[in-house]
Write a protein that holds these residues in place. Structure first.
Motif, mmCIF file in Angstrom:
data_model
loop_
_atom_site.group_PDB
_atom_site.id
_atom_site.type_symbol
_atom_site.label_atom_id
_atom_site.label_comp_id
_atom_site.label_asym_id
_atom_site.label_seq_id
_atom_site.Cartn_x
_atom_site.Cartn_y
_atom_site.Cartn_z
ATOM 1 N N VAL A 76 0.882 -1.156 0.000
ATOM 2 C CA VAL A 76 0.000 0.000 0.000
ATOM 3 C C VAL A 76 0.925 1.212 0.000
ATOM 4 C CG1 VAL A 76 -0.208 -0.055 2.528
ATOM 5 C CG2 VAL A 76 -1.845 1.252 1.175
ATOM 6 N N THR A 77 0.728 2.099 -0.954
ATOM 7 C CA THR A 77 1.635 3.231 -1.101
ATOM 8 C C THR A 77 0.897 4.550 -0.917
ATOM 9 O OG1 THR A 77 1.287 3.271 -3.503
ATOM 10 C CG2 THR A 77 3.121 1.962 -2.678
ATOM 11 N N ASP A 78 1.567 5.463 -0.218
ATOM 12 C CA ASP A 78 1.057 6.825 -0.014
ATOM 13 C C ASP A 78 -0.369 6.830 0.522
ATOM 14 O OD1 ASP A 78 1.511 9.590 -0.055
ATOM 15 O OD2 ASP A 78 0.424 9.813 -1.936
ATOM 16 N N ALA A 79 -0.640 5.967 1.499
ATOM 17 C CA ALA A 79 -1.974 5.917 2.115
ATOM 18 C C ALA A 79 -2.178 7.177 2.948
ATOM 19 C CB ALA A 79 -2.101 4.676 2.985
ATOM 20 N N CYS A 80 -3.255 7.908 2.648
ATOM 21 C CA CYS A 80 -3.458 9.186 3.354
ATOM 22 C C CYS A 80 -4.913 9.401 3.759
ATOM 23 C CB CYS A 80 -2.967 10.352 2.497
ATOM 24 S SG CYS A 80 -3.630 10.387 0.829
ATOM 25 N N SER A 81 -5.711 8.340 3.833
ATOM 26 C CA SER A 81 -7.089 8.491 4.284
ATOM 27 C C SER A 81 -7.126 8.919 5.743
ATOM 28 C CB SER A 81 -7.851 7.170 4.126
ATOM 29 O OG SER A 81 -8.005 6.834 2.778
#
Length: 767
Positions: free
Chosen positions: A454-459
């Motif tokens: 999972v990349t750049d997860a920002c939720s």
């Protein structure tokens, strides 16, 4: 003596074996036992139900008609009951306008504070409310979001009007609405949509009460035309229709998109309310600030405004303190309350009770520790002890050892589940935690076959996280409540759609849905009875409560609905079918001495002999996930979140069996990829160990499992742990550890510290 105790004599509700129980008043009592041992039958369906019935009997008839109805419990005598408040895990059923602020009754106080001290003033309290025309953003009607139809998803530009270009069930070719589009005379029905002039396409989609100049002969005489998007918006978006088919629901998910309201930027209130501030912050800022930070802001405002605002600020501060004390400091007051988990909803309800001036109340809670990290449980027990210390009785159904150890009195039911339970195994003060409650760290962790990223997860609060989830192992995602665990896994699934998410969300199907229908064996059961009823001319439809087999009095519901005009409907058990929902002819057919109505009370192992190989396999899976004690005809909406999740897990695993193998031996499960959110919710330690053994078996066969969990017993058994934190809300959102459980225990993270205390550190454990 009865004035100092709640006494139950001869309790026989469900699997209770005529037990006699005495529970001390003004004390904190925990009822424990394995799943299905009878805890709920005693606490909720006997004590709580009878207390509510006794309370309701004191009200006038018109009030009683509006109160919830509880089926009668089976017992000889109950004495010592008091006014009872049930704080369960049912999610809030409020609409999209319901928030944490409204659920805790703090919303009105906050609006009053701004109406009196905000500058420039927007007006009276309603002027700060998104639920009142005086304060709501008119662009989104106070919802903060606008639901719009995605025209690209709605229209097939290659099709003509005659072929049906609108991808929505009510506009199918040849249907009424499709014929209206053709008869409008706005376009040649044999020209593909994409070749029509843009003004024509706009009219076909967005016209509102357009007076047609050349409609067909079959068109309505008024000649007014609404476009397809307008019709969908008016019927499905501006209001919720009373009935929608599954096709309509599915189509709406495909063609409707939600976007933040550009006018209010999601704040829900109008410009005047947004412009009114106290110490530089608007009511929007207060609603969007996490509770843990808002406590300090409220304190500053209290000092700034002085005595004039003290009653309002003190009331707000008390509620904020309560939310933080139960581990909900990461929430904002503007968070939608229907979106809270069952555990979060229950803790919000606890906070609401803290402001009550009532005493000598019996508070009954259902596993309040669910969803809490071990680091937060002590806050919960302090809160429960605080309720007790105000001369109340606190009765809790719980598995958490920390909660049990904090209690004054413990009642343990068992020794097993279902017919093997229903006995009082122990009653008395909490004993020292036995050694079998401890566990060891897993050292022989499986090697991964690769990894899913999972990349750049920002939720939500995630801080652009990139992390790998190893393949063909058991991965556990841990962290304090509100740290971002669920958000991380949601983003992970979005980027890795091959994973099946088995959640605790409510099941589809309404009140008529049962474990039998969810597991897909209801049709097979009906076929079995149809073969037995063939000599009498009865086919499978005679053994369905929704078809020919339904009781003519209650229409298969098992209860009679009494219309009380301006009052709420009331429900009574149907005497014609004895609450079964089946008519006499259906109930006259016997299979192995049982009627179709008797099947509803059968457990999975008892139902299995009636089924074929595939159905029997499904019953085996129900037993293996810990649902062997569940009656197959039980209403699905009465199952707990954990029970719903394990039911869906059993269904998923049995379906995987059906698609991957035909024999009895387990096959390759490398294609099985599952995400589970707190699957141990509602499980005793022995049930957790059983579920973990199942997980180990699946992973040994090649499956990849990702589990969000607070249970340290699960974290200790993982092959790989991802710990999210270090705190909640803005203090979280980062991966603070990845690795094996043995490394986590000495990592210095909050989870690691609690894991180290919980495990049995034997000589073989690597330090």
């Amino acid at each position: 003596m009865h004035t100092h105790e709640i006494t139950v004599t001869g309790a026989r509700t469900h699997n209770l074996t005529g037990i006699d129980v005495s529970l001390p008043k003004h004390a904190f009592t925990v009822v424990s036992g394995v799943s299905g041992s009878g805890k709920t039958s005693l606490v909720f369906e006997t004590i709580a139900a009878e207390a509510q019935r006794a309370t309701a009997a004191s009200y006038p008839s018109f009030v009683r008609a509006r109160l919830a109805k509880y089926p009668g419990a089976d017992y000889d005598k109950i004495d010592g009951l008091t006014f009872t408040v049930i704080v369960d895990q049912r999610r809030f059923t409020g609409n999209a306008r319901s928030t944490v602020a409204t659920a805790t009754d703090i919303a009105g106080t906050l609006r009053m504070l701004f109406s009196r001290f905000g500058a420039p003033s927007a007006g009276f309290s309603p002027a700060y409310s998104p639920n009142d025309p005086a304060g709501m953003c008119l662009s989104c009607q106070g919802l903060g979001v606008q639901r719009v139809v995605d025209e690209a998803a709605l229209v097939d530009a290659e099709r003509t009007l005659r072929e049906g270009p609108i991808r929505f069930p009510t506009f199918q070719p040849g249907g009424y609405r499709s014929r209206r589009l053709i008869a409008s005379g706005l376009a040649d029905p044999d020209i593909p949509w994409g070749q029509l002039p843009k003004p024509v396409r706009e009219a076909l989609l967005h016209a509102e009460k357009l007076q047609l100049t050349n409609p067909g002969r079959d068109y309505a005489k008024h000649g007014l035309f609404d476009g397809a998007v307008t019709q969908i918006r008016d019927r499905y978006l501006t209001q919720t229709p009373p009935h929608m088919t599954s096709k309509e629901k599915s189509a709406l998910q495909q063609v409707v998109r939600s976007k933040t309201c550009p006018e209010c930027n999601g704040s829900r209130v109008n410009a005047k309310a947004r412009a009114s501030v106290i110490d530089g912050r608007s009511i929007v800022d207060w609603m969007e600030t996490p509770v843990a930070q808002l406590r300090g802001i409220a304190s500053e405002v209290g000092g700034l405004l002085g005595e004039a605002a003290a009653p309002l600020v003190n009331d707000i501060s008390a509620t904020l303190s309560g939310l933080e004390d139960v581990g909900l400091g990461y929430l904002t007051l503007g968070r939608s309350s229907p979106g809270l988990s069952g555990g979060e909803a229950q803790r919000v309800k606890i906070v609401r009770q803290l402001g009550s001036s009532l005493t000598d109340v019996t508070y009954i809670l259902d596993e309040p520790s669910i969803g809490l990290h071990p680091a937060d449980v002590h806050r919960l027990t302090s809160l429960l002890c605080g309720l007790r210390d105000r001369d109340n009785t606190v009765l809790v159904v719980e598995h958490s050892h920390a909660v049990i150890q904090a209690a004054d009195h413990v009642l343990h039911l068992g020794p097993g589940a279902g017919n093997n339970g229903g006995h009082v195994v122990y009653a008395g003060p909490p004993s020292p935690e036995p050694s079998q409650h401890r566990f060891t760290l897993k050292e022989d962790c499986r090697a991964s076959r690769g990894q899913f990223l999972v990349t750049d997860a920002c939720s939500n609060n995630l801080d652009h996280v990139t992390v790998g989830f190893p393949e063909a192992v058991l991965t556990v995602v841990t962290g304090v409540a509100g740290s971002g665990k669920s958000s991380l896994v949601v983003d992970f699934v979005a980027q890795n759609p091959g994973f099946a998410v088995v959640s605790q969300q409510p099941l589809h199907g309404g009140k008529r849905s049962t474990p039998m229908t969810v597991m897909g064996v209801a049709d097979e059961v009906r076929s079995v009875f149809a073969r037995a009823g063939r000599p009498d001319g009865l086919n499978a439809s005679w053994f369905s409560r929704n078809s020919k087999g339904s009781c003519p009095e209650c229409k298969g519901r098992g209860e009679i609905i009494i219309d009380l005009a301006f009052l709420d409907d009331t429900f009574t058990r149907c005497e014609a079918c004895r609450g079964t929902g089946f008519n006499d002819r259906a109930r006259a057919v016997l299979v192995d001495g049982q009627t179709i109505a008797d099947v509803a009370s059968l457990r999975p192992k008892q139902l299995a002999p009636l089924l074929g190989p595939r159905g029997r396999n499904r019953m085996v899976w129900m037993d293996r996930v810990g649902l062997g004690h569940i009656a197959m005809g039980r209403r699905a909406d009465t199952l707990s979140g954990g029970e719903r999740q394990r039911l869906l897990l059993a269904k998923h695993l049995s379906s995987a069996d059906a698609s991957s193998r035909t024999g009895g031996e387990p096959g390759d499960r490398s294609a099985l990829r599952i995400v589970l959110d707190e699957p141990t919710a509602g499980l005793h330690d022995t049930d957790v160990a059983r579920l973990l053994a199942l997980f180990d078996e699946l992973v040994d066969q090649g499956a990849t499992l990702v589990i969000i969990e607070h249970n340290l017993q699960v974290a200790a058994r993982a092959d790989h742990v991802i710990d999210v934190g270090p705190g909640a809300g803005h203090a979280g959102g980062r991966v603070v550890f990845t690795g094996a459980p043995t490394e986590l225990a000495f990592s210095g993270t909050v989870t690691g510290n609690y894991l180290r205390r919980a495990v049995d550190l034997g000589p073989s454990t690597r330090i």
